[in-house]
Design a protein around this motif. Structure first.
Motif, short mmCIF file in Angstrom:
data_model
loop_
_atom_site.label_atom_id
_atom_site.label_comp_id
_atom_site.label_asym_id
_atom_site.label_seq_id
_atom_site.Cartn_x
_atom_site.Cartn_y
_atom_site.Cartn_z
N VAL A 1 78.47 -56.69 -42.56
CA VAL A 1 77.04 -56.08 -42.41
C VAL A 1 75.91 -57.24 -41.95
O VAL A 1 75.73 -57.91 -42.67
CB VAL A 1 76.65 -55.08 -43.61
N ALA A 2 75.95 -56.93 -40.57
CA ALA A 2 74.95 -58.11 -39.85
C ALA A 2 75.29 -59.24 -40.42
O ALA A 2 74.38 -60.31 -40.78
CB ALA A 2 73.35 -57.75 -40.30
N GLY A 3 76.55 -59.87 -40.26
CA GLY A 3 77.13 -61.08 -40.77
C GLY A 3 77.23 -61.43 -41.99
O GLY A 3 77.65 -62.41 -42.36
N ARG A 4 77.04 -60.47 -42.97
CA ARG A 4 76.79 -60.70 -44.53
C ARG A 4 78.30 -60.16 -45.01
O ARG A 4 78.54 -58.96 -44.63
CB ARG A 4 75.70 -60.06 -45.06
N ALA A 5 79.10 -60.84 -45.55
CA ALA A 5 80.71 -60.48 -45.87
C ALA A 5 80.54 -59.79 -47.10
O ALA A 5 80.01 -60.08 -48.16
CB ALA A 5 81.30 -61.60 -46.05
N MET A 6 81.56 -58.55 -47.33
CA MET A 6 81.79 -58.06 -48.48
C MET A 6 83.13 -57.76 -48.68
O MET A 6 83.80 -57.11 -47.70
CB MET A 6 81.02 -56.75 -48.67
N VAL A 7 83.77 -58.04 -49.85
CA VAL A 7 85.24 -58.06 -49.93
C VAL A 7 85.38 -56.75 -50.65
O VAL A 7 84.98 -56.43 -51.98
CB VAL A 7 85.63 -59.06 -50.65
N ASN A 8 86.24 -55.75 -49.94
CA ASN A 8 86.62 -54.61 -50.66
C ASN A 8 85.26 -53.82 -51.24
O ASN A 8 85.47 -53.32 -52.26
CB ASN A 8 87.65 -54.85 -52.11
N ALA B 1 74.23 -51.70 -48.08
CA ALA B 1 73.95 -52.99 -47.13
C ALA B 1 73.65 -52.58 -45.97
O ALA B 1 72.67 -53.39 -45.46
CB ALA B 1 75.26 -53.73 -47.25
N VAL B 2 74.03 -51.57 -45.35
CA VAL B 2 73.68 -51.11 -43.92
C VAL B 2 72.26 -50.76 -43.89
O VAL B 2 71.42 -51.18 -43.25
CB VAL B 2 74.62 -49.89 -43.17
N GLU B 3 71.73 -50.15 -44.99
CA GLU B 3 70.29 -49.61 -45.21
C GLU B 3 69.59 -50.74 -45.11
O GLU B 3 68.33 -50.85 -44.65
CB GLU B 3 70.32 -48.59 -46.36
N THR B 4 69.85 -51.77 -45.68
CA THR B 4 69.16 -53.15 -45.99
C THR B 4 69.17 -53.79 -44.74
O THR B 4 67.95 -54.45 -44.39
CB THR B 4 69.78 -53.66 -47.40
N TYR B 5 70.36 -54.18 -44.06
CA TYR B 5 70.38 -55.23 -43.12
C TYR B 5 70.48 -54.56 -41.91
O TYR B 5 70.15 -55.53 -40.76
CB TYR B 5 71.54 -56.24 -43.59
N ALA B 6 71.06 -53.50 -41.74
CA ALA B 6 71.26 -52.85 -40.18
C ALA B 6 70.83 -51.55 -40.09
O ALA B 6 71.82 -50.56 -39.84
CB ALA B 6 72.67 -53.27 -39.81
#
Length: 99
Positions: A70-77, A86-91
């Motif tokens: 999400v906006a270059g920040r990785a999340m595993v599973n 994460a989308v609400e925060t970063y994108a």
């Protein structure tokens, strides 16, 4: 939703879902995302060696999918809830105003 094969570097402000066929966790997340208005790109790690290498780089050497950026920040599973937070925060621009 976009389904073109792009790497995280090509979608720096967006959401990229790294997945592979027959992965039940991937299918669960992708099915849940169909009921949202989130714009994202799907990348099959079995068809894209660079994407597979990226997933290994953020998943302790494993090809754990789904891995999502999400906006270059990785999340595993991530869960759907974690991903949307994460989308609400970063994108937030990727979510429809009607959600």
């Amino acid at each position: 939703m976009q389904t073109r094969g792009r790497s995280v570097s090509e979608e720096p402000a967006g959401v990229v879902v790294y997945w592979r066929p027959m992965c039940t966790y991937c299918m669960k997340l992708l099915t849940q995302l169909r009921f949202t208005r989130l714009q994202y790109t799907k990348v099959n790690i079995w068809r894209d060696p660079e994407a597979a290498a990226f997933v290994r780089s953020v998943a302790d050497g494993n090809e754990t999918v789904p891995t999502v950026t999400v906006a270059g920040r990785a999340m595993v599973n991530p869960s759907k809830k974690e991903l949307l937070e994460a989308v609400e925060t970063y994108a937030p621009h990727l979510l429809s105003e009607t959600d």
